[in-house]
Design a protein around this motif. Structure first.
Motif, PDB file in Angstrom:
ATOM      1  N   ALA A 276       0.829  -1.191   0.000  1.00 43.86           N
ATOM      2  CA  ALA A 276       0.000   0.000   0.000  1.00 43.86           C
ATOM      3  C   ALA A 276       0.870   1.248   0.000  1.00 43.86           C
ATOM      4  CB  ALA A 276      -0.919  -0.012   1.204  1.00 43.86           C
ATOM      5  N   GLN A 277       0.196   2.393  -0.056  1.00 40.42           N
ATOM      6  CA  GLN A 277       0.923   3.639  -0.167  1.00 40.42           C
ATOM      7  C   GLN A 277       1.751   3.934   1.065  1.00 40.42           C
ATOM      8  OE1 GLN A 277      -2.248   6.401  -0.627  1.00 40.42           O
ATOM      9  NE2 GLN A 277      -2.758   6.405   1.532  1.00 40.42           N
ATOM     10  N   GLU A 278       1.502   3.298   2.188  1.00 39.95           N
ATOM     11  CA  GLU A 278       2.279   3.576   3.378  1.00 39.95           C
ATOM     12  C   GLU A 278       3.662   2.943   3.336  1.00 39.95           C
ATOM     13  OE1 GLU A 278       1.289   5.750   5.240  1.00 39.95           O
ATOM     14  OE2 GLU A 278      -0.769   5.888   4.538  1.00 39.95           O
ATOM     15  N   GLY A 279       3.947   2.099   2.375  1.00 48.45           N
ATOM     16  CA  GLY A 279       5.279   1.529   2.232  1.00 48.45           C
ATOM     17  C   GLY A 279       5.510   0.333   3.134  1.00 48.45           C
ATOM     18  N   SER A 280       6.759  -0.091   3.196  1.00 45.86           N
ATOM     19  CA  SER A 280       7.107  -1.264   3.986  1.00 45.86           C
ATOM     20  C   SER A 280       7.450  -0.857   5.405  1.00 45.86           C
ATOM     21  CB  SER A 280       8.299  -1.982   3.346  1.00 45.86           C
ATOM     22  OG  SER A 280       9.445  -1.162   3.435  1.00 45.86           O
ATOM     23  N   ASP A 281       7.789  -1.845   6.225  1.00 47.55           N
ATOM     24  CA  ASP A 281       8.163  -1.600   7.609  1.00 47.55           C
ATOM     25  C   ASP A 281       9.675  -1.596   7.797  1.00 47.55           C
ATOM     26  OD1 ASP A 281       5.923  -0.982   9.024  1.00 47.55           O
ATOM     27  OD2 ASP A 281       5.333  -3.058   9.363  1.00 47.55           O
ATOM     28  N   GLU A 282      10.416  -1.503   6.725  1.00 45.23           N
ATOM     29  CA  GLU A 282      11.866  -1.427   6.857  1.00 45.23           C
ATOM     30  C   GLU A 282      12.247  -0.177   7.656  1.00 45.23           C
ATOM     31  OE1 GLU A 282      14.290  -3.513   5.944  1.00 45.23           O
ATOM     32  OE2 GLU A 282      12.744  -4.943   5.331  1.00 45.23           O
ATOM     33  N   PRO A 283      13.147  -0.314   8.634  1.00 47.26           N
ATOM     34  CA  PRO A 283      13.503   0.841   9.478  1.00 47.26           C
ATOM     35  C   PRO A 283      14.024   2.012   8.653  1.00 47.26           C
ATOM     36  CG  PRO A 283      14.343  -1.209  10.407  1.00 47.26           C
ATOM     37  CD  PRO A 283      13.835  -1.549   9.042  1.00 47.26           C
ATOM     38  N   VAL A 284      13.650   3.210   9.087  1.00 53.87           N
ATOM     39  CA  VAL A 284      14.047   4.440   8.402  1.00 53.87           C
ATOM     40  C   VAL A 284      14.723   5.353   9.416  1.00 53.87           C
ATOM     41  CG1 VAL A 284      13.216   6.491   7.189  1.00 53.87           C
ATOM     42  CG2 VAL A 284      12.202   4.243   6.715  1.00 53.87           C
ATOM     43  N   ALA A 285      15.827   5.951   9.039  1.00 54.02           N
ATOM     44  CA  ALA A 285      16.552   6.858   9.925  1.00 54.02           C
ATOM     45  C   ALA A 285      15.966   8.252   9.859  1.00 54.02           C
ATOM     46  CB  ALA A 285      18.035   6.889   9.540  1.00 54.02           C
ATOM     47  N   LEU A 286      16.260   9.047  10.866  1.00 55.97           N
ATOM     48  CA  LEU A 286      15.769  10.426  10.922  1.00 55.97           C
ATOM     49  C   LEU A 286      16.278  11.235   9.734  1.00 55.97           C
ATOM     50  CD1 LEU A 286      14.328  12.732  12.420  1.00 55.97           C
ATOM     51  CD2 LEU A 286      16.439  13.087  13.716  1.00 55.97           C
ATOM     52  N   GLY A 287      17.514  10.966   9.303  1.00 56.32           N
ATOM     53  CA  GLY A 287      18.065  11.694   8.177  1.00 56.32           C
ATOM     54  C   GLY A 287      17.257  11.523   6.911  1.00 56.32           C
ATOM     55  N   GLN A 288      16.690  10.316   6.707  1.00 53.36           N
ATOM     56  CA  GLN A 288      15.867  10.084   5.524  1.00 53.36           C
ATOM     57  C   GLN A 288      14.580  10.881   5.584  1.00 53.36           C
ATOM     58  OE1 GLN A 288      16.647   5.531   5.997  1.00 53.36           O
ATOM     59  NE2 GLN A 288      15.892   5.821   3.932  1.00 53.36           N
ATOM     60  N   ILE A 289      14.007  10.991   6.766  1.00 55.06           N
ATOM     61  CA  ILE A 289      12.778  11.773   6.918  1.00 55.06           C
ATOM     62  C   ILE A 289      13.063  13.244   6.632  1.00 55.06           C
ATOM     63  CG2 ILE A 289      11.022  12.505   8.579  1.00 55.06           C
ATOM     64  CD1 ILE A 289      11.306   9.795   9.914  1.00 55.06           C
ATOM     65  N   VAL A 290      14.178  13.744   7.155  1.00 57.06           N
ATOM     66  CA  VAL A 290      14.553  15.134   6.908  1.00 57.06           C
ATOM     67  C   VAL A 290      14.764  15.377   5.416  1.00 57.06           C
ATOM     68  CG1 VAL A 290      16.354  16.858   7.312  1.00 57.06           C
ATOM     69  CG2 VAL A 290      15.537  15.438   9.205  1.00 57.06           C
ATOM     70  N   ALA A 291      15.407  14.425   4.751  1.00 53.56           N
ATOM     71  CA  ALA A 291      15.641  14.565   3.313  1.00 53.56           C
ATOM     72  C   ALA A 291      14.315  14.621   2.558  1.00 53.56           C
ATOM     73  CB  ALA A 291      16.504  13.413   2.815  1.00 53.56           C
ATOM     74  N   GLU A 292      13.331  13.809   2.958  1.00 52.19           N
ATOM     75  CA  GLU A 292      12.022  13.820   2.299  1.00 52.19           C
ATOM     76  C   GLU A 292      11.312  15.150   2.530  1.00 52.19           C
ATOM     77  OE1 GLU A 292      10.269  11.750   0.365  1.00 52.19           O
ATOM     78  OE2 GLU A 292      11.989  10.410   0.158  1.00 52.19           O
ATOM     79  N   LEU A 293      11.441  15.698   3.723  1.00 50.22           N
ATOM     80  CA  LEU A 293      10.799  16.983   4.006  1.00 50.22           C
ATOM     81  C   LEU A 293      11.450  18.107   3.193  1.00 50.22           C
ATOM     82  CD1 LEU A 293      10.325  16.690   7.886  1.00 50.22           C
ATOM     83  CD2 LEU A 293       8.608  16.397   6.098  1.00 50.22           C
ATOM     84  N   ARG A 294      12.763  18.059   3.060  1.00 51.82           N
ATOM     85  CA  ARG A 294      13.442  19.073   2.239  1.00 51.82           C
ATOM     86  C   ARG A 294      13.042  18.924   0.775  1.00 51.82           C
ATOM     87  NH1 ARG A 294      19.272  18.360   5.329  1.00 51.82           N
ATOM     88  NH2 ARG A 294      18.780  19.765   7.095  1.00 51.82           N
ATOM     89  N   ARG A 295      12.879  17.699   0.344  1.00 54.04           N
ATOM     90  CA  ARG A 295      12.439  17.459  -1.044  1.00 54.04           C
ATOM     91  C   ARG A 295      11.027  18.025  -1.246  1.00 54.04           C
ATOM     92  NH1 ARG A 295       9.819  12.743  -3.183  1.00 54.04           N
ATOM     93  NH2 ARG A 295       9.993  12.638  -5.444  1.00 54.04           N
ATOM     94  N   ALA A 296      10.169  17.867  -0.240  1.00 56.06           N
ATOM     95  CA  ALA A 296       8.814  18.409  -0.339  1.00 56.06           C
ATOM     96  C   ALA A 296       8.843  19.927  -0.454  1.00 56.06           C
ATOM     97  CB  ALA A 296       7.990  17.986   0.873  1.00 56.06           C
ATOM     98  N   LEU A 297       9.698  20.573   0.340  1.00 56.33           N
ATOM     99  CA  LEU A 297       9.830  22.027   0.248  1.00 56.33           C
ATOM    100  C   LEU A 297      10.311  22.460  -1.134  1.00 56.33           C
ATOM    101  CD1 LEU A 297      11.468  22.775   3.726  1.00 56.33           C
ATOM    102  CD2 LEU A 297       9.131  23.345   3.003  1.00 56.33           C
ATOM    103  N   SER A 298      11.264  21.702  -1.678  1.00 59.00           N
ATOM    104  CA  SER A 298      11.791  22.024  -3.003  1.00 59.00           C
ATOM    105  C   SER A 298      10.713  21.870  -4.066  1.00 59.00           C
ATOM    106  CB  SER A 298      12.990  21.130  -3.307  1.00 59.00           C
ATOM    107  OG  SER A 298      13.467  21.353  -4.622  1.00 59.00           O
ATOM    108  N   GLU A 299       9.922  20.808  -3.968  1.00 54.11           N
ATOM    109  CA  GLU A 299       8.873  20.580  -4.961  1.00 54.11           C
ATOM    110  C   GLU A 299       7.818  21.683  -4.921  1.00 54.11           C
ATOM    111  OE1 GLU A 299       7.368  16.743  -4.034  1.00 54.11           O
ATOM    112  OE2 GLU A 299       8.993  15.656  -5.042  1.00 54.11           O
ATOM    113  N   MET A 300       7.542  22.188  -3.724  1.00 50.72           N
ATOM    114  CA  MET A 300       6.534  23.249  -3.605  1.00 50.72           C
ATOM    115  C   MET A 300       7.108  24.631  -3.880  1.00 50.72           C
ATOM    116  SD  MET A 300       4.439  22.014  -0.211  1.00 50.72           S
ATOM    117  CE  MET A 300       3.850  20.320  -0.072  1.00 50.72           C
ATOM    118  N   GLY A 301       8.418  24.676  -4.095  1.00 51.25           N
ATOM    119  CA  GLY A 301       9.045  25.949  -4.380  1.00 51.25           C
ATOM    120  C   GLY A 301       9.067  26.897  -3.199  1.00 51.25           C
TER     121      GLY A 301
END
Length: 411
Positions: A276-301
């Protein structure tokens, strides 16, 4: 979500529709009750048959061939019935054969018994099996026929007694008493069998209704969850892509809008997939979450920063995905309704098993209670999404700005 929907559909497909043939699951209690009744009848009938046999064996030594034929004609079906009751196969057929054969043998018995009143006083072996014949009818026939058997067999027995006693006056009272006793006992046997079967049928029906109600409720809940998830997906991805496309002026902004639209279409296409859209349960580090948030900011300009605090911990992939999507929605709300004024994101690791994401702006704020029920940007995309992963979302908004706090902890 999709995996749960598939499981519910699979379970629903295994539930028989109304009017369908009964399955082992549906009639479990009824089948178990039939088995218990058959075993109890086998034990009781075996005891009565043994008692009758102690009378029959000595009488066969001085009886003619006709009596021997009647004896074997009755006892062979009786033994078959007892065996079928024990093994649990062919019980109905074997019991029906014995019930019919016994009534016929009981009816013709006076024609071949030449012992007269003396024989009637000694109670021939066949008379011992009267209630066995009624019990056999209980296993073989419908309820109405069972009661008919319980009434007919005692009177056939009484007729045989009177014929053997040559209708002597002294036999009338004794025979009437015996017929009454056999009649009452036979009706009690049939009534007990009917009662136990009715209770078992009621339990099976109640179980079937309960399972059907639960399946309907589960299906309705799954449909509602899927509707909310789809609405949240439309709001998060599709609407964000449309807003980005509307605001795209430079080539870079247009490329980002196209990428967002492509991602939205991909997520829509994969909504029914097992992952499903929520993805797998593979552990994710805080750095990856920060990178996704920065990517979201970039996409929204949006020109804003994401601050990372604390020692990097690992959290489940689905939780990380829910956090990112909820934060993206909060960022999108800040951009749309507050023009991104004072937008600031802080991602904090609260240990090896916790995380906190705060999205704040200095816009004009809003009244959370005044938001309509049909607006899913906050209710579905933020609050419900965090609740779905056992997290929390708190929104504080006033004239000085809005603060969205997203938290999750494994404890």
């Amino acid at each position: 979500m999709a995996a749960e929907s598939l499981s519910i559909r699979e379970a629903w497909s295994q539930i028989p529709s109304p009017g369908a043939a009964e399955t082992e699951f549906e009639r479990f209690t009824g089948k178990r009750m039939e088995r218990i009744v058959a075993i109890v009848v086998a034990i009781g009938c075996a005891a009565i048959a043994a008692q009758s046999l102690t009378v029959a064996v000595p009488s066969l030594a001085r009886a003619d061939v006709t009596h021997a034929v009647v004896f074997f004609a009755v006892y062979i079906p009786l033994v078959c019935m007892l065996v079928c009751c024990v093994v649990g196969r062919g019980t109905r057929i074997a019991s029906g054969v014995f019930a019919i054969v016994y009534v016929l043998a009981l009816a013709i018995w006076p024609m071949f018994d030449t012992n007269g009143a003396e024989g009637a006083a000694e109670q021939p072996w066949i008379f011992y099996l009267v209630n066995v014949g009624v019990a056999a009818a209980m296993l073989a026939f419908p309820v109405r026929v069972q009661y008919a058997w319980a009434v007919v067999v005692p009177f056939v027995y009484g007729y045989g007694q009177l014929v053997q006693g040559e209708f002597s006056r002294s036999f009338w009272v004794t025979t009437a008493f015996q017929v009454s006793f056999v009649l009452i006992l036979g009706i009690v046997i049939i009534s007990l069998g009917w009662m136990f079967r009715s209770v078992a049928a009621g339990v099976d029906d109640a179980r079937g209704r309960t399972v059907a109600s639960y399946a309907a409720a589960a299906a309705a809940a799954a449909a509602e969850e899927e509707r909310i998830a789809m609405s949240a997906l439309m709001h998060d991805s599709v609407l964000a892509a449309l807003i980005a496309a509307e605001r795209a002026e430079s080539e870079r902004a247009k490329e980002l809008a196209v990428a967002m639209a492509r991602e939205a279409l991909t997520r829509l296409a994969n909504t029914e997939a097992a992952v499903a859209q929520e993805g797998s349960d593979e552990p994710v580090a805080l750095g990856q979450i920060v990178a996704e948030l920065r990517r979201a900011l970039s996409e929204m300009g949006v020109d804003a920063s994401v601050e990372e605090r604390g020692v990097a911990g690992m959290i489940p992939g689905r939780v990380a995905r829910a956090l990112v999507l909820a934060a993206r929605q909060a960022i999108g709300n800040a951009v749309t309704h507050a023009a991104g004024r004072g937008l600031h994101i802080v991602a904090t690791s609260t240990g090896d098993d916790g995380i906190q994401v705060i999205v704040s702006d200095t816009g004009g704020g809003f009244d959370l209670g005044a938001i309509g029920e049909d607006r899913l940007g906050i209710r579905a995309s933020i609050l419900a999404r965090m609740a779905g992963v056992a997290g929390t979302a708190q929104i504080d908004s006033d004239a000085e700005g809005t603060i969205v706090t997203l938290e999750w902890s494994a404890q």
